[in-house]
Write a protein that holds these residues in place. Structure first.
Motif, PDB file in Angstrom:
ATOM      1  N   SER A  32     -10.660   5.781 -22.837  1.00  0.00           N
ATOM      2  CA  SER A  32     -11.145   6.474 -21.642  1.00  0.00           C
ATOM      3  C   SER A  32     -11.288   5.508 -20.479  1.00  0.00           C
ATOM      4  O   SER A  32     -10.978   5.844 -19.334  1.00  0.00           O
ATOM      5  CB  SER A  32     -12.485   7.148 -21.940  1.00  0.00           C
ATOM      6  OG  SER A  32     -13.024   7.720 -20.777  1.00  0.00           O
ATOM      7  N   VAL A  33     -11.761   4.304 -20.756  1.00  0.00           N
ATOM      8  CA  VAL A  33     -11.913   3.299 -19.708  1.00  0.00           C
ATOM      9  C   VAL A  33     -10.562   2.932 -19.109  1.00  0.00           C
ATOM     10  O   VAL A  33     -10.411   2.808 -17.891  1.00  0.00           O
ATOM     11  CB  VAL A  33     -12.610   2.046 -20.268  1.00  0.00           C
ATOM     12  CG1 VAL A  33     -12.638   0.945 -19.218  1.00  0.00           C
ATOM     13  CG2 VAL A  33     -14.023   2.380 -20.714  1.00  0.00           C
ATOM     14  N   LEU A  34      -9.534   2.768 -19.955  1.00  0.00           N
ATOM     15  CA  LEU A  34      -8.206   2.414 -19.461  1.00  0.00           C
ATOM     16  C   LEU A  34      -7.641   3.514 -18.573  1.00  0.00           C
ATOM     17  O   LEU A  34      -6.998   3.240 -17.553  1.00  0.00           O
ATOM     18  CB  LEU A  34      -7.268   2.142 -20.638  1.00  0.00           C
ATOM     19  CG  LEU A  34      -7.591   0.901 -21.485  1.00  0.00           C
ATOM     20  CD1 LEU A  34      -6.607   0.780 -22.638  1.00  0.00           C
ATOM     21  CD2 LEU A  34      -7.564  -0.361 -20.640  1.00  0.00           C
ATOM     22  N   VAL A  35      -7.882   4.773 -18.946  1.00  0.00           N
ATOM     23  CA  VAL A  35      -7.402   5.885 -18.133  1.00  0.00           C
ATOM     24  C   VAL A  35      -8.124   5.884 -16.785  1.00  0.00           C
ATOM     25  O   VAL A  35      -7.505   6.038 -15.731  1.00  0.00           O
ATOM     26  CB  VAL A  35      -7.608   7.226 -18.869  1.00  0.00           C
ATOM     27  CG1 VAL A  35      -7.328   8.394 -17.922  1.00  0.00           C
ATOM     28  CG2 VAL A  35      -6.703   7.306 -20.083  1.00  0.00           C
ATOM     29  N   ARG A  36      -9.452   5.690 -16.791  1.00  0.00           N
ATOM     30  CA  ARG A  36     -10.228   5.738 -15.562  1.00  0.00           C
ATOM     31  C   ARG A  36      -9.923   4.562 -14.648  1.00  0.00           C
ATOM     32  O   ARG A  36     -10.187   4.615 -13.456  1.00  0.00           O
ATOM     33  CB  ARG A  36     -11.727   5.783 -15.883  1.00  0.00           C
ATOM     34  CG  ARG A  36     -12.163   7.124 -16.442  1.00  0.00           C
ATOM     35  CD  ARG A  36     -13.674   7.240 -16.520  1.00  0.00           C
ATOM     36  NE  ARG A  36     -14.060   8.611 -16.821  1.00  0.00           N
ATOM     37  CZ  ARG A  36     -14.208   9.574 -15.926  1.00  0.00           C
ATOM     38  NH1 ARG A  36     -14.003   9.306 -14.645  1.00  0.00           N
ATOM     39  NH2 ARG A  36     -14.549  10.786 -16.272  1.00  0.00           N
ATOM     40  N   GLN A  37      -9.377   3.479 -15.195  1.00  0.00           N
ATOM     41  CA  GLN A  37      -9.001   2.341 -14.368  1.00  0.00           C
ATOM     42  C   GLN A  37      -7.520   2.356 -13.991  1.00  0.00           C
ATOM     43  O   GLN A  37      -7.033   1.418 -13.369  1.00  0.00           O
ATOM     44  CB  GLN A  37      -9.357   1.037 -15.084  1.00  0.00           C
ATOM     45  CG  GLN A  37     -10.853   0.846 -15.268  1.00  0.00           C
ATOM     46  CD  GLN A  37     -11.221  -0.546 -15.718  1.00  0.00           C
ATOM     47  OE1 GLN A  37     -10.442  -1.483 -15.551  1.00  0.00           O
ATOM     48  NE2 GLN A  37     -12.399  -0.701 -16.289  1.00  0.00           N
ATOM     49  N   PHE A  85     -13.991   0.962 -10.344  1.00  0.00           N
ATOM     50  CA  PHE A  85     -14.086   2.349  -9.897  1.00  0.00           C
ATOM     51  C   PHE A  85     -13.042   2.703  -8.838  1.00  0.00           C
ATOM     52  O   PHE A  85     -12.922   3.860  -8.453  1.00  0.00           O
ATOM     53  CB  PHE A  85     -15.496   2.653  -9.360  1.00  0.00           C
ATOM     54  CG  PHE A  85     -15.981   1.692  -8.308  1.00  0.00           C
ATOM     55  CD1 PHE A  85     -15.639   1.868  -6.984  1.00  0.00           C
ATOM     56  CD2 PHE A  85     -16.788   0.626  -8.650  1.00  0.00           C
ATOM     57  CE1 PHE A  85     -16.083   0.993  -6.009  1.00  0.00           C
ATOM     58  CE2 PHE A  85     -17.247  -0.258  -7.677  1.00  0.00           C
ATOM     59  CZ  PHE A  85     -16.891  -0.074  -6.360  1.00  0.00           C
ATOM     60  N   GLU A  86     -12.264   1.698  -8.336  1.00  0.00           N
ATOM     61  CA  GLU A  86     -11.243   1.985  -7.324  1.00  0.00           C
ATOM     62  C   GLU A  86      -9.822   1.843  -7.854  1.00  0.00           C
ATOM     63  O   GLU A  86      -8.885   2.304  -7.209  1.00  0.00           O
ATOM     64  CB  GLU A  86     -11.401   1.034  -6.125  1.00  0.00           C
ATOM     65  CG  GLU A  86     -12.601   1.322  -5.245  1.00  0.00           C
ATOM     66  CD  GLU A  86     -12.594   0.476  -3.989  1.00  0.00           C
ATOM     67  OE1 GLU A  86     -11.531  -0.091  -3.676  1.00  0.00           O
ATOM     68  OE2 GLU A  86     -13.640   0.374  -3.338  1.00  0.00           O
ATOM     69  N   ARG A  87      -9.626   1.210  -9.002  1.00  0.00           N
ATOM     70  CA  ARG A  87      -8.279   0.866  -9.450  1.00  0.00           C
ATOM     71  C   ARG A  87      -7.393   2.084  -9.656  1.00  0.00           C
ATOM     72  O   ARG A  87      -6.208   2.039  -9.351  1.00  0.00           O
ATOM     73  CB  ARG A  87      -8.371   0.071 -10.759  1.00  0.00           C
ATOM     74  CG  ARG A  87      -8.883  -1.347 -10.567  1.00  0.00           C
ATOM     75  CD  ARG A  87      -9.191  -2.017 -11.873  1.00  0.00           C
ATOM     76  NE  ARG A  87      -9.763  -3.348 -11.656  1.00  0.00           N
ATOM     77  CZ  ARG A  87     -10.505  -3.993 -12.534  1.00  0.00           C
ATOM     78  NH1 ARG A  87     -10.786  -3.427 -13.698  1.00  0.00           N
ATOM     79  NH2 ARG A  87     -10.990  -5.186 -12.245  1.00  0.00           N
ATOM     80  N   ALA A  88      -7.938   3.159 -10.171  1.00  0.00           N
ATOM     81  CA  ALA A  88      -7.112   4.326 -10.494  1.00  0.00           C
ATOM     82  C   ALA A  88      -6.752   5.141  -9.270  1.00  0.00           C
ATOM     83  O   ALA A  88      -5.694   5.769  -9.232  1.00  0.00           O
ATOM     84  CB  ALA A  88      -7.824   5.208 -11.518  1.00  0.00           C
ATOM     85  N   ARG A  89      -7.607   5.129  -8.236  1.00  0.00           N
ATOM     86  CA  ARG A  89      -7.443   6.077  -7.139  1.00  0.00           C
ATOM     87  C   ARG A  89      -7.100   5.444  -5.799  1.00  0.00           C
ATOM     88  O   ARG A  89      -6.852   6.149  -4.826  1.00  0.00           O
ATOM     89  CB  ARG A  89      -8.724   6.908  -6.980  1.00  0.00           C
ATOM     90  CG  ARG A  89      -9.029   7.770  -8.180  1.00  0.00           C
ATOM     91  CD  ARG A  89     -10.265   8.599  -7.994  1.00  0.00           C
ATOM     92  NE  ARG A  89     -11.482   7.812  -8.015  1.00  0.00           N
ATOM     93  CZ  ARG A  89     -12.706   8.344  -7.999  1.00  0.00           C
ATOM     94  NH1 ARG A  89     -12.837   9.647  -7.918  1.00  0.00           N
ATOM     95  NH2 ARG A  89     -13.762   7.562  -8.038  1.00  0.00           N
ATOM     96  N   SER A  90      -7.067   4.124  -5.733  1.00  0.00           N
ATOM     97  CA  SER A  90      -6.861   3.469  -4.437  1.00  0.00           C
ATOM     98  C   SER A  90      -5.385   3.477  -4.038  1.00  0.00           C
ATOM     99  O   SER A  90      -4.494   3.245  -4.863  1.00  0.00           O
ATOM    100  CB  SER A  90      -7.356   2.023  -4.500  1.00  0.00           C
ATOM    101  OG  SER A  90      -7.088   1.356  -3.289  1.00  0.00           O
ATOM    102  N   PHE A  91      -5.127   3.747  -2.749  1.00  0.00           N
ATOM    103  CA  PHE A  91      -3.772   3.692  -2.205  1.00  0.00           C
ATOM    104  C   PHE A  91      -3.473   2.333  -1.562  1.00  0.00           C
ATOM    105  O   PHE A  91      -2.378   2.135  -1.023  1.00  0.00           O
ATOM    106  CB  PHE A  91      -3.576   4.795  -1.152  1.00  0.00           C
ATOM    107  CG  PHE A  91      -3.420   6.165  -1.738  1.00  0.00           C
ATOM    108  CD1 PHE A  91      -2.269   6.523  -2.420  1.00  0.00           C
ATOM    109  CD2 PHE A  91      -4.437   7.099  -1.626  1.00  0.00           C
ATOM    110  CE1 PHE A  91      -2.125   7.787  -2.967  1.00  0.00           C
ATOM    111  CE2 PHE A  91      -4.299   8.369  -2.163  1.00  0.00           C
ATOM    112  CZ  PHE A  91      -3.145   8.715  -2.839  1.00  0.00           C
ATOM    113  N   ARG A  92      -4.419   1.421  -1.632  1.00  0.00           N
ATOM    114  CA  ARG A  92      -4.196   0.119  -1.017  1.00  0.00           C
ATOM    115  C   ARG A  92      -3.077  -0.693  -1.682  1.00  0.00           C
ATOM    116  O   ARG A  92      -2.256  -1.296  -0.969  1.00  0.00           O
ATOM    117  CB  ARG A  92      -5.501  -0.683  -0.995  1.00  0.00           C
ATOM    118  CG  ARG A  92      -6.425  -0.280   0.138  1.00  0.00           C
ATOM    119  CD  ARG A  92      -7.651  -1.161   0.192  1.00  0.00           C
ATOM    120  NE  ARG A  92      -8.572  -0.853  -0.885  1.00  0.00           N
ATOM    121  CZ  ARG A  92      -9.671  -1.545  -1.141  1.00  0.00           C
ATOM    122  NH1 ARG A  92      -9.966  -2.601  -0.408  1.00  0.00           N
ATOM    123  NH2 ARG A  92     -10.478  -1.200  -2.124  1.00  0.00           N
TER     124      ARG A  92
END
Length: 474
Positions: A32-37, A85-92
């Motif tokens: 779950s952690v890997l998916v969320r990251q 908390f930003e790795r999965a969703r960041s567009f940077r």
């Protein structure tokens, strides 16, 4: 939902004797952690880049290795440079890679480097990784849109936020850590350093138990108290996002942090305070409204014929409304009431069910049978497309109010007239007739202070869903 009273601290958290900062246990569900990251997105981006270079384009081994090295180095750097908390969703990461490739390309062009097929294909293979990671970020934003959040602060502030966010789809309050008195995040001299540790320990215990990825502090003194630093340091070690709610007494404004001297200040500059935003919105409104009028003309004609066949009187209802900055204009709607509806209004005032100065009556006897169908489907609003083409209204904005309503506005409420009224708006897609007068004004002001083209497009999409589900229609 878990509620923790700070006056009764939780037990069982390990504490570092040197720093007095509690440590979170390692999560048991590593998958779950890997998916969320977003690890799957990073690996997929690297695999696609390698496949295009080695298989699809059949680049020489040296070039393929170069593409893989550049892509993997960029992915590793991006992963390490972002908090969990930003790795999965960041567009940077994808935008930075595109910028880097563009800069290198321009430099090579200036230097007169050869633009060979191999160079172009290697560039495409590298940019493919950015495209895949951008897609992964967008998908993760949809899948992980409900952020597990813990609220921390005085019990009244926490309860207020919890009620306000209860129906939101982007925040999932999984626990609250609150106190009654006298803490306010432990003002100086009120409690001991040991109490600081107890507050941090309780919050981190809730984070570990509820697998939260965000902690929101609702405290009017948060910025001036040392306990915030203790909690922020502990959450930083746990790679959990720490946020502080700026209490603006519900005067919603666009806030953005900036440094002034050696202090952090909150800028109240709205995102729409330049002429290009107004010009782009006006052009987009008129183009879309004009196209919609052409496409929907057969439907508009059919509705007009059915209105005339169902009751005597014109098909189009004209009424004076208040536009931007208080200017009056004539608004068009399909007629849904009997011809003498305005004359019969005075006799129905006593049964008014509307909020504030609004008049609403669920079982209004003046509405015709076909008019009820038009109202339930919101088709009676379509003639306002003409108002949009004329420039009196916008596709998205506050509800066009009657002059009798705006005459009762306070100076605070009058700000909702600083933009053109809209065919739809944030108020309409947030509950419409279910909202109180105060909530509807707050939402309208939120739109006025924060509107941008992306928000307008999002409201238009939500409007389609609201109309199809008949949400809040009256």
């Amino acid at each position: 939902m878990v509620a923790v009273d700070i006056s009764a601290p939780l037990q069982g958290m390990d504490v570092d004797a040197r720093t007095e900062v509690p440590r979170l246990p390692w999560p048991r569900r590593a998958g779950s952690v890997l998916v969320r990251q977003g690890v799957s997105g990073y690996l997929t981006a690297l695999a696609v880049s390698w496949y295009l270079a080695a298989r699809q384009f059949e680049l020489p081994p040296g070039w393929t290795a170069g593409v893989v090295v550049v892509t993997s180095s960029w992915l590793l750097y991006s992963f390490a440079a972002l908090p969990a908390f930003e790795r999965a969703r960041s567009f940077r990461p994808p935008t930075r890679l595109v910028g880097l490739v563009g800069t290198v390309t321009v430099a090579l062009m200036i230097a007169g480097a050869e633009n060979s097929t191999t160079v172009r294909r290697a560039t495409v293979a590298t940019l493919a990784a950015a495209a895949v990671l951008a897609l992964s970020s967008a998908l993760h934003r949809v899948v992980l849109r409900r952020t597990p959040t813990i609220l921390v602060g005085h019990i009244e502030s926490v309860d207020h936020l919890q009620r306000r966010w209860a129906r939101r789809k982007d925040v999932n309050v999984v626990a609250t850590c609150s106190w009654r008195a006298p803490h306010e995040l432990a003002p100086a001299g009120a409690v001991s350093d040991h109490s600081f540790t107890e507050i941090v320990r309780d919050v981190l215990a809730a984070v570990a138990e509820r697998h939260a990825t965000s902690v929101v502090i609702a405290s009017s003194r948060a910025f001036s108290n040392p306990a915030l630093r203790h909690l922020a340091w502990a959450l930083q070690r746990a790679e959990v996002e720490c946020l502080v709610v700026a209490d603006m007494s519900d005067h919603v404004e666009y806030l953005s942090p900036r440094r002034v001297g050696d202090q952090i200040a909150l800028s109240l500059r709205p995102p729409n305070d330049h002429l290009m935003s107004l010009l782009a919105k006006s052009v987009l409104d008129r183009v879309i409204a004009g196209i919609a009028l052409i496409v929907l003309s057969p439907l508009l004609l059919l509705i007009a014929v059915l209105i005339r066949a169902g009751s005597r009187g014109p098909a189009i209802f004209r009424q004076e409304r208040t536009g931007r900055d208080g200017r009056l204009f004539t608004m068009f709607k399909f007629r849904t009431m009997v011809v003498d509806a305005e004359e019969r209004l005075a006799g129905l005032r006593a049964d008014n069910e509307g909020a504030g100065p609004l008049f609403k009556l669920a079982d209004d006897p003046r509405i015709t049978a076909f008019g009820r169908v038009l109202r339930r489907t919101s088709l009676d609003e379509l003639p306002q497309l003409v108002n949009i083409v004329k420039g009196d209204m916008s596709l998205v904005g506050p509800r066009p109010a009657l002059p009798a309503e705006t005459s009762q506005y306070s100076s605070w409420v009058w700000r909702r007239l600083h933009v053109k009224p809209g065919l739809t708006g944030l108020w309409q897609v947030s509950g419409r007739s279910r909202l109180s007068w105060e909530d509807s004004i707050r939402i309208d002001l939120q739109y006025v202070n924060n509107w941008n083209l992306r928000l307008d497009l999002a409201i238009l999409v939500r409007t389609v869903r609201a109309v199809l589900s008949r949400d809040g229609a009256m």
